[in-house]
Motif scaffolding. Structure first.
Motif, short mmCIF file in Angstrom:
data_model
loop_
_atom_site.label_atom_id
_atom_site.label_comp_id
_atom_site.label_asym_id
_atom_site.label_seq_id
_atom_site.Cartn_x
_atom_site.Cartn_y
_atom_site.Cartn_z
N MET A 67 2.14 -48.50 -41.46
CA MET A 67 3.25 -48.05 -40.62
C MET A 67 2.73 -47.52 -39.29
SD MET A 67 5.68 -46.17 -43.42
CE MET A 67 6.73 -45.56 -42.12
N ARG A 68 3.46 -47.82 -38.22
CA ARG A 68 3.07 -47.36 -36.89
C ARG A 68 3.44 -45.90 -36.67
NH1 ARG A 68 -0.68 -50.22 -35.02
NH2 ARG A 68 -0.16 -49.50 -32.92
N ASP A 69 4.42 -45.40 -37.42
CA ASP A 69 4.80 -43.99 -37.34
C ASP A 69 3.88 -43.18 -38.26
OD1 ASP A 69 6.82 -44.70 -35.68
OD2 ASP A 69 8.38 -44.64 -37.21
N GLY A 70 3.62 -41.94 -37.84
CA GLY A 70 2.82 -41.06 -38.67
C GLY A 70 3.59 -40.61 -39.89
N VAL A 71 2.91 -40.45 -41.01
CA VAL A 71 3.52 -39.97 -42.25
C VAL A 71 2.69 -38.81 -42.79
CG1 VAL A 71 4.17 -40.53 -44.63
CG2 VAL A 71 4.48 -42.23 -42.82
N SER B 3 -0.71 -33.02 -48.73
CA SER B 3 -1.30 -33.79 -49.83
C SER B 3 -1.61 -35.22 -49.45
CB SER B 3 -0.34 -33.78 -51.03
OG SER B 3 0.91 -34.36 -50.69
N GLU B 4 -1.02 -35.71 -48.36
CA GLU B 4 -1.28 -37.08 -47.92
C GLU B 4 -0.92 -37.23 -46.45
OE1 GLU B 4 -3.11 -39.92 -47.94
OE2 GLU B 4 -2.63 -39.90 -50.09
N VAL B 5 -1.71 -38.02 -45.73
CA VAL B 5 -1.40 -38.41 -44.35
C VAL B 5 -1.79 -39.87 -44.20
CG1 VAL B 5 -1.68 -36.11 -43.33
CG2 VAL B 5 -3.66 -37.63 -43.51
N ASN B 6 -1.15 -40.57 -43.28
CA ASN B 6 -1.52 -41.97 -43.06
C ASN B 6 -2.36 -42.10 -41.79
OD1 ASN B 6 0.42 -41.69 -41.07
ND2 ASN B 6 1.36 -43.69 -41.46
N PRO B 7 -3.02 -43.25 -41.59
CA PRO B 7 -3.89 -43.43 -40.42
C PRO B 7 -3.15 -43.25 -39.10
CG PRO B 7 -4.34 -45.13 -42.05
CD PRO B 7 -3.13 -44.40 -42.53
N ALA B 8 -1.85 -43.62 -39.05
CA ALA B 8 -1.11 -43.51 -37.79
C ALA B 8 -1.02 -42.06 -37.33
CB ALA B 8 0.29 -44.11 -37.95
N LEU B 9 -0.82 -41.13 -38.27
CA LEU B 9 -0.75 -39.72 -37.89
C LEU B 9 -2.11 -39.22 -37.40
CD1 LEU B 9 1.05 -37.19 -37.77
CD2 LEU B 9 0.21 -36.60 -40.05
N CYS B 10 -3.18 -39.66 -38.06
CA CYS B 10 -4.52 -39.28 -37.63
C CYS B 10 -4.81 -39.81 -36.23
CB CYS B 10 -5.56 -39.79 -38.62
SG CYS B 10 -5.42 -39.06 -40.27
N GLU C 220 -9.55 -35.91 -43.46
CA GLU C 220 -10.19 -34.78 -44.12
C GLU C 220 -9.81 -33.45 -43.45
OE1 GLU C 220 -11.66 -37.57 -43.24
OE2 GLU C 220 -11.83 -38.41 -45.29
N GLU C 221 -9.63 -33.48 -42.13
CA GLU C 221 -9.26 -32.26 -41.42
C GLU C 221 -7.82 -31.84 -41.70
OE1 GLU C 221 -11.96 -32.30 -37.37
OE2 GLU C 221 -10.29 -33.72 -37.52
N LEU C 222 -6.97 -32.78 -42.11
CA LEU C 222 -5.55 -32.47 -42.33
C LEU C 222 -5.22 -32.19 -43.79
CD1 LEU C 222 -3.85 -35.05 -39.94
CD2 LEU C 222 -4.30 -32.63 -39.53
N LEU C 223 -5.90 -32.87 -44.73
CA LEU C 223 -5.58 -32.67 -46.14
C LEU C 223 -5.86 -31.23 -46.56
CD1 LEU C 223 -6.89 -35.94 -47.88
CD2 LEU C 223 -4.55 -35.34 -47.24
N GLY C 224 -4.92 -30.66 -47.30
CA GLY C 224 -5.08 -29.30 -47.78
C GLY C 224 -4.66 -28.21 -46.81
#
Length: 597
Positions: A288-292, A302-309, A317-321
């Motif tokens: 997805m092109r939008d961040g999740v 608990s989860e992020v996708n590459p678009a948000l990063c 790793e910086e966002l999880l947790g």
């Protein structure tokens, strides 16, 4: 009912995405669609799933409103080129829906490891009604449920040497169903001998076979109390798996051992299907092109996708947790974003325009669509948010706003904004009791410059004239381009005394007249062939003061226009002031009568 597994949660997340997702088979038939896709496309699930031909009144349109032929639909383009389609703006015309829904559509082909096209994944984001969307994402049922409830287990009881001393009816039925003799109970038989076929079937999985023999012997020898194992037991007609538990009975003498076999073939198949679905859903979310971003019910990422990063510059790793305030929240926006987050929690969904921050400190606008994911008991499992970088849209909105209210050549307020500024000056005068002023001026020697050197040079003079006019007034006052070479000046809150106000207006008008009269040095042509043109220009200015007795700005413009043409008739390069107080009689008897410039 068991609690939802991690796989169930991921599937709930996919079905509850605020972004539409549709998956097409290579023949273009739809094999998957989330609820949001059906909502945005204006189609029911019956019209979509498994279909290739839909209502003929339904279609995509391009950004100009032209209907697209089916071969130009996103899935068709990807199938014909086998390349991804990135962020294409399309509209949807759907039956029984008056409004057009505008989408940003992305589509990509998904290939097998051998390069065979498996499917086309299309995702799209609603950009037409971000501010108005209030529809709550529907809860979806879990993709798979436990199918072990109610399955009867095959049970036998062994003595301390491993001989069968009792079996239940399910054991007997299973034996008969698989070709055994009716009425044979296996009592007195060695358990390993009875299960020879099952044990031999494990030979293809040497590690599992070894585990079974070792575990069973340790139970018989009293070295352990319980042993569990999944094992295959295939028949000529079907693939089957069983779960076996071997456990010693407690506080029983002599020693007795209970062996329980449960057919878990359906569970194994479901697990395999769920595993494939998990991989598939993970690929879709990652594409997805939008961040999740997915938050646990306790508010931790608990989860992020590459678009948000990619959007924020922070690694996964910086966002999880992390929990609020998250790394991409600017400190000055904490309170605004925190209120939006609390609104999502209280109302179970939300749609917000916010400001986020990249890792390098750069701020950027985003549109966030957030919703709550529930389990089958209505309890919160997690929160999911899709994040859209709307920097380009905000820039476009600003440009549209500028075009609507400002003259594109001089960047001065246009007539529309001028009318608002005059109305504000009238209201301010009524509130304060002070006079305000209005001037209309025309450049006297403008047409010959246009005729001799062309409109490009004339535009340069208008731009410079706008700069000079702005330099003659206060920040609180307004200079607007009225049209052609005519300008209007609005001067706010001057004096309660009309005589003092008129004197101030004459001073400002003379200052403007002097500024316009200074020679204009205009540079035309290209950088390699630039010419300097000196032009002399004057201004004819009509001005007036007004107070709370005026109701309409158009009446003031008419009176100022008449005074301006009076200045022209008197020889140009002059200031003409309306000295009388303005009331209804003044307005009705002073209709402008323009003479040729």
């Amino acid at each position: 009912m068991r609690a939802k597994s991690r796989t169930d949660v991921r599937l709930d997340v996919l079905m509850n995405l605020h972004t539409g997702v549709v998956v097409h088979a290579p023949d273009t038939s739809i094999i998957f669609s989330n609820h949001r896709a059906a909502e945005l496309l204006g189609l029911s699930e019956d019209q979509m799933l498994g279909k290739r031909v839909i209502d003929p009144n339904w279609c995509f349109i391009d950004s100009e409103g032209n209907r697209l032929a089916p071969e130009r639909y996103p899935v068709s383009l990807v199938l014909s080129t086998l390349t991804p389609l990135r962020e294409t703006v399309l509209g949807v015309l759907a039956p029984d829906r008056a409004d057009i829904v505008w989408l940003i559509v992305s589509a990509f082909p998904d290939f097998s490891s051998s390069g065979q096209l498996l499917r086309v994944v299309v995702n799209f984001h609603d950009i037409s009604q971000r501010k108005k969307m209030e529809a709550e994402l529907e809860k979806s049922r879990a993709f798979a449920h436990s199918i072990l409830d109610g399955i009867a287990a095959n049970v036998c009881v062994l003595d301390e040497e491993g001989k069968i001393i009792a079996v239940n009816q399910a054991w007997k039925d299973f034996y008969v169903d698989n070709g055994g003799a009716q009425g044979h109970c296996h009592e007195g038989d060695n358990y390993l001998k009875v299960c020879t076929n099952a044990i031999q079937s494990l030979s293809a999985e040497l590690q599992s076979a070894s585990q079974f023999y070792i575990g069973f012997r340790e139970i018989i020898e009293g070295k352990r109390e319980r042993f569990d194992l999944d094992y295959p037991c295939h028949s000529p007609k079907e693939q089957r798996w069983f779960f076996v538990r071997v456990a010693a009975m407690r506080n029983v003498s002599p020693r007795r051992i209970v062996v329980t076999h449960v057919d878990i073939s359906a569970q194994k198949q479901t697990q395999e299907h769920l595993q494939k679905s998990l991989i598939f859903s993970k690929r879709m979310i990652e594409s997805m092109r939008d961040g999740v971003s997915v938050l646990s019910k306790d508010g931790y990422t608990s989860e992020v996708n590459p678009a948000l990063c990619e959007m924020t510059g922070f690694t996964r790793e910086e966002l999880l947790g992390t929990s609020a305030p998250f790394p991409y929240w600017p400190e000055e926006e904490y309170s605004v974003i925190d209120r939006a987050m609390k609104k999502t929690i209280s109302q179970q969904q939300g749609d917000f325009d916010l400001i986020f921050m990249r890792k390098n400190g750069e701020r950027f606008p985003v549109s966030v669509a957030a919703s709550t994911v529930f389990d089958d008991h209505g309890q919160v499992i997690s929160y999911i948010a899709t994040v859209k970088d709307i920097s380009d849209y905000k820039k476009m909105e600003s440009e549209i706003q500028n075009l609507a209210f400002y003259d594109p050549l001089t960047n001065l307020p246009n007539r529309r904004l001028l009318n608002d500024r005059i109305s504000l000056a009238i209201v301010s005068s009524k509130r304060s009791g002070k006079y305000a002023g209005l001037m209309m001026l025309d450049l006297d020697n403008f047409k010959p410059l246009n005729d001799q050197h062309g409109h490009d040079v004339g535009d340069l003079l208008l731009i410079e004239a706008a700069h000079r006019l702005r330099s003659c007034i206060r920040e609180v006052d307004t200079v607007a381009r009225f049209g052609g070479d005519e300008f209007v000046v609005v001067i706010n809150e001057l004096h309660r005394d009309k005589t003092l106000t008129d004197a101030y207006l004459i001073d400002i008008a003379e200052k403007i007249r002097s500024a316009i009269a200074a020679p204009f040095i205009l540079h035309s042509g290209t950088s390699n062939d630039k010419a300097s043109i000196e032009h002399h220009c004057t201004a004819s200015i009509g001005c007036l003061s007004f107070s709370s007795t005026v109701r309409h700005g158009r009446d003031l413009l008419k009176l100022a226009d008449k005074q301006m043409y009076r200045a022209k008739q008197q020889g140009r390069n002059r200031v003409s002031l309306l000295q009388t107080d303005i009331d209804e009689s003044t307005i009705s008897t002073n209709e402008p009568q323009r003479s040729p410039p």
